[in-house]
Design a protein around this motif. Structure first.
Motif, PDB file in Angstrom:
ATOM      1  N   THR A 111       0.823  -1.210   0.000  1.00 39.66           N
ATOM      2  CA  THR A 111       0.000   0.000   0.000  1.00 39.66           C
ATOM      3  C   THR A 111       0.861   1.265   0.000  1.00 39.66           C
ATOM      4  OG1 THR A 111      -0.096  -0.318   2.368  1.00 39.66           O
ATOM      5  CG2 THR A 111      -2.085  -0.850   1.144  1.00 39.66           C
ATOM      6  N   GLY A 112       0.339   2.313  -0.638  1.00 39.51           N
ATOM      7  CA  GLY A 112       1.004   3.615  -0.531  1.00 39.51           C
ATOM      8  C   GLY A 112       1.259   4.309  -1.842  1.00 39.51           C
ATOM      9  N   TYR A 113       1.749   5.522  -1.712  1.00 33.61           N
ATOM     10  CA  TYR A 113       2.060   6.350  -2.878  1.00 33.61           C
ATOM     11  C   TYR A 113       3.016   7.452  -2.433  1.00 33.61           C
ATOM     12  CZ  TYR A 113      -1.457   9.310  -0.648  1.00 33.61           C
ATOM     13  OH  TYR A 113      -2.155  10.064   0.268  1.00 33.61           O
ATOM     14  N   ALA A 114       3.662   8.089  -3.421  1.00 28.67           N
ATOM     15  CA  ALA A 114       4.539   9.230  -3.111  1.00 28.67           C
ATOM     16  C   ALA A 114       3.670  10.488  -3.098  1.00 28.67           C
ATOM     17  CB  ALA A 114       5.629   9.330  -4.162  1.00 28.67           C
ATOM     18  N   PRO A 115       3.603  11.202  -1.970  1.00 26.96           N
ATOM     19  CA  PRO A 115       2.635  12.286  -1.827  1.00 26.96           C
ATOM     20  C   PRO A 115       3.138  13.635  -2.360  1.00 26.96           C
ATOM     21  CG  PRO A 115       3.757  11.941   0.243  1.00 26.96           C
ATOM     22  CD  PRO A 115       4.378  10.993  -0.736  1.00 26.96           C
ATOM     23  N   PHE A 116       3.016  13.857  -3.665  1.00 27.12           N
ATOM     24  CA  PHE A 116       3.389  15.159  -4.230  1.00 27.12           C
ATOM     25  C   PHE A 116       2.179  16.090  -4.132  1.00 27.12           C
ATOM     26  CE2 PHE A 116       6.458  12.239  -6.022  1.00 27.12           C
ATOM     27  CZ  PHE A 116       7.634  12.921  -5.749  1.00 27.12           C
ATOM     28  N   CYS A 117       1.684  16.208  -2.929  1.00 30.56           N
ATOM     29  CA  CYS A 117       0.452  16.975  -2.704  1.00 30.56           C
ATOM     30  C   CYS A 117       0.512  17.550  -1.291  1.00 30.56           C
ATOM     31  CB  CYS A 117      -0.764  16.054  -2.839  1.00 30.56           C
ATOM     32  SG  CYS A 117      -0.656  14.574  -1.818  1.00 30.56           S
ATOM     33  N   LYS A 118      -0.558  18.256  -0.909  1.00 30.07           N
ATOM     34  CA  LYS A 118      -0.595  18.808   0.455  1.00 30.07           C
ATOM     35  C   LYS A 118      -0.632  17.668   1.465  1.00 30.07           C
ATOM     36  CE  LYS A 118      -3.310  22.894  -0.468  1.00 30.07           C
ATOM     37  NZ  LYS A 118      -4.516  22.565  -1.191  1.00 30.07           N
ATOM     38  N   ARG A 119      -0.128  17.958   2.652  1.00 30.06           N
ATOM     39  CA  ARG A 119      -0.171  16.967   3.728  1.00 30.06           C
ATOM     40  C   ARG A 119      -1.629  16.714   4.076  1.00 30.06           C
ATOM     41  NH1 ARG A 119       0.142  16.063   8.926  1.00 30.06           N
ATOM     42  NH2 ARG A 119       1.845  14.757   9.710  1.00 30.06           N
ATOM     43  N   GLN A 120      -2.077  15.459   4.032  1.00 34.21           N
ATOM     44  CA  GLN A 120      -3.464  15.191   4.429  1.00 34.21           C
ATOM     45  C   GLN A 120      -3.509  14.040   5.438  1.00 34.21           C
ATOM     46  OE1 GLN A 120      -5.397  14.661   0.691  1.00 34.21           O
ATOM     47  NE2 GLN A 120      -4.237  12.850   0.124  1.00 34.21           N
ATOM     48  N   THR A 222       2.274   1.241 -13.014  1.00 30.66           N
ATOM     49  CA  THR A 222       0.996   0.810 -12.417  1.00 30.66           C
ATOM     50  C   THR A 222       0.027   1.976 -12.244  1.00 30.66           C
ATOM     51  OG1 THR A 222       1.889   1.264 -10.237  1.00 30.66           O
ATOM     52  CG2 THR A 222       2.133  -0.993 -11.048  1.00 30.66           C
ATOM     53  N   GLY A 223       0.516   3.195 -12.511  1.00 32.59           N
ATOM     54  CA  GLY A 223      -0.301   4.382 -12.228  1.00 32.59           C
ATOM     55  C   GLY A 223      -0.008   4.940 -10.847  1.00 32.59           C
ATOM     56  N   ASN A 224       0.900   4.306 -10.121  1.00 37.77           N
ATOM     57  CA  ASN A 224       1.219   4.738  -8.755  1.00 37.77           C
ATOM     58  C   ASN A 224       1.720   6.185  -8.724  1.00 37.77           C
ATOM     59  OD1 ASN A 224       3.546   4.861  -6.438  1.00 37.77           O
ATOM     60  ND2 ASN A 224       1.774   3.677  -5.794  1.00 37.77           N
ATOM     61  N   VAL A 225       2.469   6.543  -9.770  1.00 39.66           N
ATOM     62  CA  VAL A 225       3.074   7.864  -9.805  1.00 39.66           C
ATOM     63  C   VAL A 225       2.006   8.976  -9.816  1.00 39.66           C
ATOM     64  CG1 VAL A 225       3.318   8.103 -12.322  1.00 39.66           C
ATOM     65  CG2 VAL A 225       5.088   8.989 -10.836  1.00 39.66           C
ATOM     66  N   LYS A 226       0.808   8.646 -10.292  1.00 39.48           N
ATOM     67  CA  LYS A 226      -0.251   9.675 -10.387  1.00 39.48           C
ATOM     68  C   LYS A 226      -1.020   9.839  -9.082  1.00 39.48           C
ATOM     69  CE  LYS A 226      -1.336   8.504 -15.126  1.00 39.48           C
ATOM     70  NZ  LYS A 226      -2.222   7.667 -15.885  1.00 39.48           N
ATOM     71  N   ARG A 227      -0.905   8.863  -8.202  1.00 47.59           N
ATOM     72  CA  ARG A 227      -1.808   8.853  -7.037  1.00 47.59           C
ATOM     73  C   ARG A 227      -1.644  10.045  -6.118  1.00 47.59           C
ATOM     74  NH1 ARG A 227      -4.635   4.181  -5.672  1.00 47.59           N
ATOM     75  NH2 ARG A 227      -3.932   2.277  -6.693  1.00 47.59           N
ATOM     76  N   ILE A 238       4.008  18.611 -14.722  1.00 51.34           N
ATOM     77  CA  ILE A 238       5.390  18.153 -14.960  1.00 51.34           C
ATOM     78  C   ILE A 238       5.402  16.629 -15.082  1.00 51.34           C
ATOM     79  CG2 ILE A 238       7.704  17.982 -13.943  1.00 51.34           C
ATOM     80  CD1 ILE A 238       7.186  20.767 -12.694  1.00 51.34           C
ATOM     81  N   PHE A 239       4.662  15.981 -14.177  1.00 53.11           N
ATOM     82  CA  PHE A 239       4.612  14.514 -14.224  1.00 53.11           C
ATOM     83  C   PHE A 239       3.970  14.050 -15.531  1.00 53.11           C
ATOM     84  CE2 PHE A 239       6.040  12.167 -10.510  1.00 53.11           C
ATOM     85  CZ  PHE A 239       6.427  13.213  -9.679  1.00 53.11           C
ATOM     86  N   ARG A 240       2.852  14.696 -15.909  1.00 53.35           N
ATOM     87  CA  ARG A 240       2.143  14.232 -17.104  1.00 53.35           C
ATOM     88  C   ARG A 240       3.005  14.384 -18.359  1.00 53.35           C
ATOM     89  NH1 ARG A 240      -3.781  16.451 -18.020  1.00 53.35           N
ATOM     90  NH2 ARG A 240      -3.930  15.656 -15.916  1.00 53.35           N
ATOM     91  N   LEU A 241       3.711  15.535 -18.443  1.00 51.99           N
ATOM     92  CA  LEU A 241       4.456  15.816 -19.676  1.00 51.99           C
ATOM     93  C   LEU A 241       5.833  15.158 -19.711  1.00 51.99           C
ATOM     94  CD1 LEU A 241       3.514  19.577 -20.107  1.00 51.99           C
ATOM     95  CD2 LEU A 241       2.587  17.620 -21.346  1.00 51.99           C
ATOM     96  N   LEU A 242       6.466  15.049 -18.536  1.00 46.67           N
ATOM     97  CA  LEU A 242       7.847  14.550 -18.546  1.00 46.67           C
ATOM     98  C   LEU A 242       8.019  13.180 -17.899  1.00 46.67           C
ATOM     99  CD1 LEU A 242       9.684  17.866 -17.549  1.00 46.67           C
ATOM    100  CD2 LEU A 242       9.481  16.872 -19.821  1.00 46.67           C
ATOM    101  N   VAL A 243       7.474  13.046 -16.693  1.00 51.49           N
ATOM    102  CA  VAL A 243       7.791  11.831 -15.928  1.00 51.49           C
ATOM    103  C   VAL A 243       7.003  10.620 -16.458  1.00 51.49           C
ATOM    104  CG1 VAL A 243       7.889  10.797 -13.630  1.00 51.49           C
ATOM    105  CG2 VAL A 243       8.324  13.232 -13.903  1.00 51.49           C
TER     106      VAL A 243
END
Ligand SMILES: NC(=O)c1ccc[n+]([C@@H]2O[C@H](COP(=O)([O-])OP(=O)(O)OC[C@H]3O[C@@H](n4cnc5c(N)ncnc54)[C@H](OP(=O)(O)O)[C@@H]3O)[C@@H](O)[C@H]2O)c1
Length: 332
Positions: A111-120, A222-227, A238-243
């Motif tokens: 389980t999990g993902y890299a959180p490139f988002c606000k702390r929730q 797996t799509g994990n990078v988008k989560r 940046i993720f959509r265009l490059l990563v």
């Protein structure tokens, strides 16, 4: 590097005597967990799998379970609903498994993902990605250890970033990354990786009969990078265009990733027990063969990272472990 052809050859030897008889997959509702279940079921072995996942994944997981049943009617997959980001739910579901099974051979955690988002935070007040990638994972291990210890060749495989841990990536005075200056996707990823290894190293030391693997899977599309991205944010563009295009090109094939992780679940390369491995044995974090904690890279090699492990033991283990015990205590 362990060649994929050697991995496939080893996996072909998996049968009723060598497959885990009872396995718990937390995170098997998608991605590497699901790919590994598929690879395991396809061996044709008799196995019972507890597939633990949240309510929103129930319908598609039940379709997946039906598909797997046609592939191998001897494989029983039991849908086990739990909100896996919550410690209370982790405890509840482990208590259920403990009433049903005499032992557990394999615990597989993704389980999990890299959180490139606000702390929730979850409703229990823990940052969600830390809870998924660390706290609930460790709680699953601690709850199921009594059943794992009753198995012949028990194994815990956690997929995240084994081999990439470093003392200087740890916020030891802010393990939950509550201070705004400590919060970023990159910092959370490093923190998660390092504290997982620290805690698994402690658990491996206390449970010498259990083989622990912290696996770094490399890129797997797996799509994990988008989560962990906020829709419409600069990071998401940046993720959509490059990563994402890069990930799609350099990723391991999905099916190969499933085979590679099945190999980590079953091969005697790691810990000496399991499907026979006639080449060089794997080396754990203490630079020894035998059981213990193995840090495994995307190509199946053991990367003991011993210098950093020794440093982490000296400077971090006590703090990390005390904090973890205190936070998990109400749920044990
Ligand atoms: N894929 C890669 O390239 C890569 C590289 C390095 C490290 N990793 C790490 O390795 C692990 C496995 O990767 P993966 O690609 O297999 O991951 P994945 O498919 O994206 O997700 C794995 C599991 O996490 C669960 N999950 C995610 N967010 C959740 C939430 N908010 N609440 C409850 N459950 C949640 C998913 O449940 P649902 O099915 O219900 O969504 C799924 O079961 C992850 O921790 C990932 O960060 C992956």
């Amino acid at each position: 590097m362990v060649a994929i052809k050697d991995i496939r050859a080893a996996n072909e030897l998996i049968a009723d005597g060598t497959a885990p008889r009872i396995a718990v997959f937390v995170g098997g509702t998608s991605g590497i967990g699901q790919l590994t279940i598929k690879a395991l079921v396809t061996t044709g072995a008799r196995v019972r799998i507890y597939l633990v996942g949240r309510k929103s994944s129930e319908d598609r997981s039940k379709t997946f379970i039906e598909e797997m049943h046609t592939v191998n009617p001897k494989a029983e997959i039991i849908w086990t609903e739990a909100e896996v980001s919550l410690l209370g739910e982790t405890k509840r579901v482990c208590e259920t498994i403990k009433t049903k099974e005499p032992h557990v051979d394999l615990l597989f955690l993704t389980t999990g993902y890299a959180p490139f988002c606000k702390r929730q935070e979850t409703s229990e007040g823990i940052e969600e990605s830390l809870s998924l990638s660390y706290y609930t994972r460790i709680l699953f291990i601690m709850h199921l250890l009594p059943l794992l210890r009753k198995a012949d060749a028990p194994r815990v495989v956690a997929v995240l970033g084994g081999g990439l841990e470093r003392l200087n990536s740890l916020q030891l005075d802010d393990l939950e990354l509550k201070k705004p200056e400590n919060w970023s996707g990159r910092k959370a990823q490093s923190q998660n990786t390092t504290i997982n290894t620290v805690a698994m190293d402690k658990l491996a030391g206390d449970n010498p009969d259990v083989t622990f693997i912290h696996s770094w899977p490399g890129w797997v599309d797996t799509g994990n990078v988008k989560r962990g991205q906020e829709n419409g944010s600069l990071t998401s563009w940046i993720f959509r265009l490059l990563v994402e295009p890069l990930v799609a090109t350099i990723s391991f094939r999905l099916e190969d990733s499933g085979q590679r992780h099945l190999f980590q679940c079953t091969s005697a390369l790691y810990g000496g027990r399991g499907v026979p491995w006639n080449s060089k044995p794997g080396i754990n974090v203490n630079l020894e063969a035998g059981t213990g904690l193995f840090l495994v890279n995307p190509w199946g090699d053991c990367t003991p990272n011993n210098k950093n492990i020794v440093q982490l033991r000296e400077k971090a283990t006590e703090t990390v472990w005390e904090h973890t015990q205190e936070l998990l205590r109400p749920y044990l």
